[in-house]
Motif scaffolding. Structure first.
Motif, PDB file in Angstrom:
ATOM      1  N   PHE A 257       3.208  -3.333  -3.206  1.00 14.32           N
ATOM      2  CA  PHE A 257       2.410  -3.575  -2.015  1.00 14.32           C
ATOM      3  C   PHE A 257       0.941  -3.208  -2.233  1.00 14.32           C
ATOM      4  O   PHE A 257       0.612  -2.356  -3.064  1.00 14.32           O
ATOM      5  N   PHE A 258       0.065  -3.843  -1.461  1.00 15.20           N
ATOM      6  CA  PHE A 258      -1.355  -3.507  -1.524  1.00 15.20           C
ATOM      7  C   PHE A 258      -1.553  -2.026  -1.206  1.00 15.20           C
ATOM      8  O   PHE A 258      -0.973  -1.490  -0.262  1.00 15.20           O
TER       9      PHE A 258
ATOM     10  N   ILE B 287      -0.493  -6.716   4.937  1.00 16.11           N
ATOM     11  CA  ILE B 287      -0.889  -8.115   5.145  1.00 16.11           C
ATOM     12  C   ILE B 287      -0.575  -8.529   6.577  1.00 16.11           C
ATOM     13  O   ILE B 287      -1.369  -9.211   7.234  1.00 16.11           O
ATOM     14  N   THR B 288       0.575  -8.104   7.079  1.00 18.46           N
ATOM     15  CA  THR B 288       0.980  -8.438   8.445  1.00 18.46           C
ATOM     16  C   THR B 288      -0.031  -7.921   9.459  1.00 18.46           C
ATOM     17  O   THR B 288      -0.392  -8.616  10.414  1.00 18.46           O
ATOM     18  N   THR B 289      -0.489  -6.696   9.259  1.00 18.02           N
ATOM     19  CA  THR B 289      -1.477  -6.100  10.163  1.00 18.02           C
ATOM     20  C   THR B 289      -2.766  -6.901  10.163  1.00 18.02           C
ATOM     21  O   THR B 289      -3.362  -7.156  11.219  1.00 18.02           O
ATOM     22  N   SER B 290      -3.201  -7.313   8.978  1.00 14.95           N
ATOM     23  CA  SER B 290      -4.419  -8.113   8.875  1.00 14.95           C
ATOM     24  C   SER B 290      -4.249  -9.458   9.585  1.00 14.95           C
ATOM     25  O   SER B 290      -5.149  -9.918  10.293  1.00 14.95           O
ATOM     26  N   LEU B 291      -3.086 -10.080   9.419  1.00 16.74           N
ATOM     27  CA  LEU B 291      -2.821 -11.357  10.085  1.00 16.74           C
ATOM     28  C   LEU B 291      -2.791 -11.185  11.601  1.00 16.74           C
ATOM     29  O   LEU B 291      -3.301 -12.020  12.352  1.00 16.74           O
TER      30      LEU B 291
ATOM     31  N   ASP C 120      -8.111  -4.666   0.595  1.00 18.21           N
ATOM     32  CA  ASP C 120      -7.634  -5.711  -0.309  1.00 18.21           C
ATOM     33  C   ASP C 120      -6.716  -6.692   0.421  1.00 18.21           C
ATOM     34  O   ASP C 120      -6.767  -7.899   0.181  1.00 18.21           O
ATOM     35  N   ALA C 121      -5.878  -6.160   1.307  1.00 16.52           N
ATOM     36  CA  ALA C 121      -4.993  -7.039   2.080  1.00 16.52           C
ATOM     37  C   ALA C 121      -5.813  -7.997   2.937  1.00 16.52           C
ATOM     38  O   ALA C 121      -5.482  -9.180   3.066  1.00 16.52           O
ATOM     39  N   GLY C 122      -6.906  -7.486   3.508  1.00 19.41           N
ATOM     40  CA  GLY C 122      -7.777  -8.335   4.312  1.00 19.41           C
ATOM     41  C   GLY C 122      -8.468  -9.402   3.482  1.00 19.41           C
ATOM     42  O   GLY C 122      -8.603 -10.552   3.913  1.00 19.41           O
ATOM     43  N   ASP C 123      -8.899  -9.023   2.270  1.00 23.53           N
ATOM     44  CA  ASP C 123      -9.531 -10.005   1.381  1.00 23.53           C
ATOM     45  C   ASP C 123      -8.554 -11.125   1.023  1.00 23.53           C
ATOM     46  O   ASP C 123      -8.943 -12.286   0.887  1.00 23.53           O
ATOM     47  N   PHE C 124      -7.292 -10.761   0.872  1.00 21.74           N
ATOM     48  CA  PHE C 124      -6.277 -11.760   0.540  1.00 21.74           C
ATOM     49  C   PHE C 124      -6.027 -12.709   1.711  1.00 21.74           C
ATOM     50  O   PHE C 124      -6.028 -13.933   1.558  1.00 21.74           O
TER      51      PHE C 124
ATOM     52  N   GLY D 162       2.034 -14.947   1.548  1.00 15.30           N
ATOM     53  CA  GLY D 162       2.908 -13.873   1.110  1.00 15.30           C
ATOM     54  C   GLY D 162       2.552 -13.338  -0.265  1.00 15.30           C
ATOM     55  O   GLY D 162       1.984 -14.046  -1.101  1.00 15.30           O
ATOM     56  N   ASN D 163       2.875 -12.077  -0.467  1.00 17.34           N
ATOM     57  CA  ASN D 163       2.814 -11.438  -1.772  1.00 17.34           C
ATOM     58  C   ASN D 163       4.210 -11.591  -2.362  1.00 17.34           C
ATOM     59  O   ASN D 163       5.104 -10.805  -2.075  1.00 17.34           O
ATOM     60  N   LEU D 164       4.410 -12.636  -3.158  1.00 14.16           N
ATOM     61  CA  LEU D 164       5.757 -13.013  -3.578  1.00 14.16           C
ATOM     62  C   LEU D 164       6.271 -12.157  -4.731  1.00 14.16           C
ATOM     63  O   LEU D 164       5.512 -11.816  -5.645  1.00 14.16           O
ATOM     64  N   PRO D 165       7.557 -11.825  -4.715  1.00 16.60           N
ATOM     65  CA  PRO D 165       8.159 -11.078  -5.825  1.00 16.60           C
ATOM     66  C   PRO D 165       8.085 -11.896  -7.110  1.00 16.60           C
ATOM     67  O   PRO D 165       8.286 -13.115  -7.093  1.00 16.60           O
ATOM     68  N   PHE D 166       7.805 -11.231  -8.226  1.00 19.00           N
ATOM     69  CA  PHE D 166       7.717 -11.947  -9.495  1.00 19.00           C
ATOM     70  C   PHE D 166       9.042 -12.617  -9.840  1.00 19.00           C
ATOM     71  O   PHE D 166       9.077 -13.725 -10.353  1.00 19.00           O
TER      72      PHE D 166
END
Length: 313
Positions: free
Chosen positions: A49-50, A82-86, A55-59, A135-139
């Motif tokens: 996770f970020f 990321i959810t909070t930023s969205l 950084d999450a906001g930049d994404f 999304g920040n997808l799992p590798f």
């Protein structure tokens, strides 16, 4: 986030669900018991996770909210940065989290405009509402998740912004030449690279740096979406032969002479499969069985184009 949205009051409620396993109110992740320790769950689900909200906001700022979109679908909200930023951007968000632990954590945040669902995104079923995805997808499962999004069709998926392993993003944008996955989706989608993030921006620190992958539906297609499976089977059959040049690969896949086929498509027999562009694959597909009234001109199949459709806006 670029904003092409309508007023919130004009947007209907989101209708999308994750179907739980029979007899359970929530789907249990395969191979992971409810009481498994957090470290093991992170490894199983590739959870990185970020570290910072910045950084999450930049994404998230890279995502465009289209006026036709009914919601933003976040895949794997994890810790919720990321959810909070969205949520702060004011658009309806559906966050789909496979890990029950993080589902409960994000839900407890009580973020406005956010609906948190517990389940596997690979089993997530939207209704007819168009959406944008992030999304920040799992590798480990990133390719499966990406394919799942593409299968919803360009009518439903208006745009996707995914954080993925940098080398994987390089493959999707064609930095190493063509490949079967890209060729199978070229008639309907384009892939572009966005902002990169060093691995130190995440906790736990992953083994590789990450980059942003943009998925953008094409405005017009030259292969009808209803022919998707036939087209993709054709491309896969050619790649599966393992031959480097298209002449040999096509002959092996078709199990017969293909010189007339290549002439109609205007593709040299000695061209390397991995160097074929989107239009080459479309021409080859159309030339395999030209539509009624088609004629050749300068090696290209005339009458093959225009069989696709325009993406709904």
């Amino acid at each position: 986030m670029s904003n092409k949205s309508t007023r919130k009051a004009d947007r209907p409620n989101v209708s999308a669900t994750v179907h739980p396993q029979r007899g359970s109110s929530r789907p249990e992740p395969q191979g992971v018991a409810p009481d498994t320790d957090p470290g093991t769950r992170r490894r199983v689900f590739s959870q990185n996770f970020f570290r910072s909200a910045s950084d999450a906001g930049d994404f998230t700022e890279q995502l465009t909210y289209h006026e036709d979109a009914r919601c933003v679908v976040e895949i794997g909200p994890g810790s919720g940065r990321i959810t909070t930023s969205l949520s702060r951007m004011g658009h309806p968000v559906v966050a789909v989290e496979i890990d029950e632990h993080w589902h409960d954590k994000v839900k407890a945040l009580g973020l406005p405009n956010v609906e948190v669902q517990c389940g596997d995104f690979l089993e997530w079923e939207p209704h007819d509402d168009p959406f944008v995805a992030i999304g920040n997808l799992p590798f480990g499962t990133g390719t499966d998740i990406l394919r799942r999004c593409l299968e919803f069709s360009p009518y439903s998926l208006l745009e996707a912004v995914f954080l993925m392993q940098q080398e994987y993003v390089s493959k999707r944008v064609g930095r190493y030449g063509g490949n079967s996955f890209n060729a199978q989706w070229w008639p309907w989608y384009t892939f572009h690279e966005g902002r990169a993030f060093p691995r130190q921006a995440f906790q736990p620190v992953p083994r590789a740096d990450t980059s942003t992958l943009f998925v953008i539906p094409r405005e017009e297609w030259e292969v009808d979406w209803r022919e998707r499976r036939t087209y993709q089977d054709f491309v896969a059959a050619v790649y599966d032969t393992g031959h480097a040049d298209i002449g040999t690969a096509l002959r092996k896949a078709a199990r017969g002479s293909t010189s007339h086929w290549l002439r109609r498509a205007g593709v040299p027999a000695g061209a390397l499969v991995k160097q074929l562009g989107p239009q080459d694959w479309v021409e080859l597909y159309m030339a395999r069985n030209p539509p009624p009234g088609a004629r050749t001109h300068g090696g290209r199949t005339q009458g093959a184009r225009g069989r696709g459709g325009r993406k709904r806006r």
